[in-house]
Structures are given as C-alpha cells and as structure tokens.
Design a protein around this motif. Structure first.
Motif, PDB file in Angstrom:
ATOM      1  N   GLU A  23      -1.137   4.447   0.003  1.00 49.54           N
ATOM      2  CA  GLU A  23       0.314   4.539  -0.187  1.00 49.54           C
ATOM      3  C   GLU A  23       0.791   5.924   0.231  1.00 49.54           C
ATOM      4  N   GLN A  45       4.590   0.807  -6.300  1.00 42.28           N
ATOM      5  CA  GLN A  45       3.767  -0.357  -5.997  1.00 42.28           C
ATOM      6  C   GLN A  45       2.397   0.122  -5.544  1.00 42.28           C
ATOM      7  N   GLY A  50      -0.255  -1.542 -10.299  1.00 40.53           N
ATOM      8  CA  GLY A  50       0.766  -0.538 -10.077  1.00 40.53           C
ATOM      9  C   GLY A  50       0.182   0.856 -10.227  1.00 40.53           C
TER      10      GLY A  50
END
Length: 128
Positions: A23, A45, A50
C-alpha cells in the motif's frame, strides 16, 4: 529413551493469515488529517482485516494489522483507537495495545502484526 515435546504446547499462537501488503498513502492528504500530528492515526484498506497507520513523529510511522492476534478471525470487530486516543483496543476480547503495537492488557499475549513502512517525500509505503 527421551521424548521431546518442544513442538507441542497447550498455548498455540493464533496466526494472522499472511496476505500480500503493498500500500502507499500520502501522509499530507486531506483524507488523513490526523497523520499530520504526532500520535495521530488513520485506518486504511489492505492487510487481512485492514491497517491502522500511526504517526510517532514527522519521520516515523507504524503500520499494524487490525486483526487482533488473540483471535484474528473474530467477526465481531477489529483493533481501533480508543476514544481517549491513548491506546488501541479490540472491541470483542477487550485486548489493549499501545501505539507501538505492544500488548498492555489481555487476553492477547502477542503484539499486533506490524508491517514495514518507508517514507519517501510525503508518500508512506507499507509492505510485508
């Protein structure tokens, strides 16, 4: 005859499933206003259930899996910042963690799964 039982134990550490994490977020984004202050955090996310990103200071950020290590498959909640913003808690089992991911109150005995972070300019990269 000696029998070794080192591999068998009554307490088995529950494992958070290993999922790919790759991410990136802008720490200056209007989407994450709390990441502009020390002790601030943001939910994003990714991961298994999470990710919570915590700012220690302007150059140090932590990223933790939100699945509780006590029972990562629990469907009743995920790890979140307490209303006081002083610690992280899991709403189901009541385990508490500090903002560095360490257990401060059980039943969890293992800290939060931590992901690697790398800050380049204002982009925070989160990987495993």
């Amino acid at each position: 005859m000696v029998i070794l039982s080192a591999c068998s134990s009554d307490t088995v550490r529950p494992g958070v499933p290993n999922v790919p994490v790759n991410e990136q977020i802008s720490v200056n984004s209007l989407q994450y206003p709390m990441l502009r202050q020390d002790g601030g955090y943001a939910y994003i996310q990714g991961g298994y259930r999470g990710i919570i990103v915590v700012r220690q200071n302007a150059s140090t950020y932590y990223a933790f899996e939100r699945a509780c290590p006590y029972d990562p498959d629990a469907n009743c909640g995920v790890v979140s910042a307490d209303q006081s913003n002083l610690f992280l808690t899991h709403s189901c089992c009541g385990s508490q963690f500090n903002f560095q991911g360490a257990v401060t109150s059980g039943p969890a005995v293992y800290g939060l799964l931590q992901y690697r972070t790398s800050l380049v300019n204002n982009i925070l990269y989160i990987t495993n």
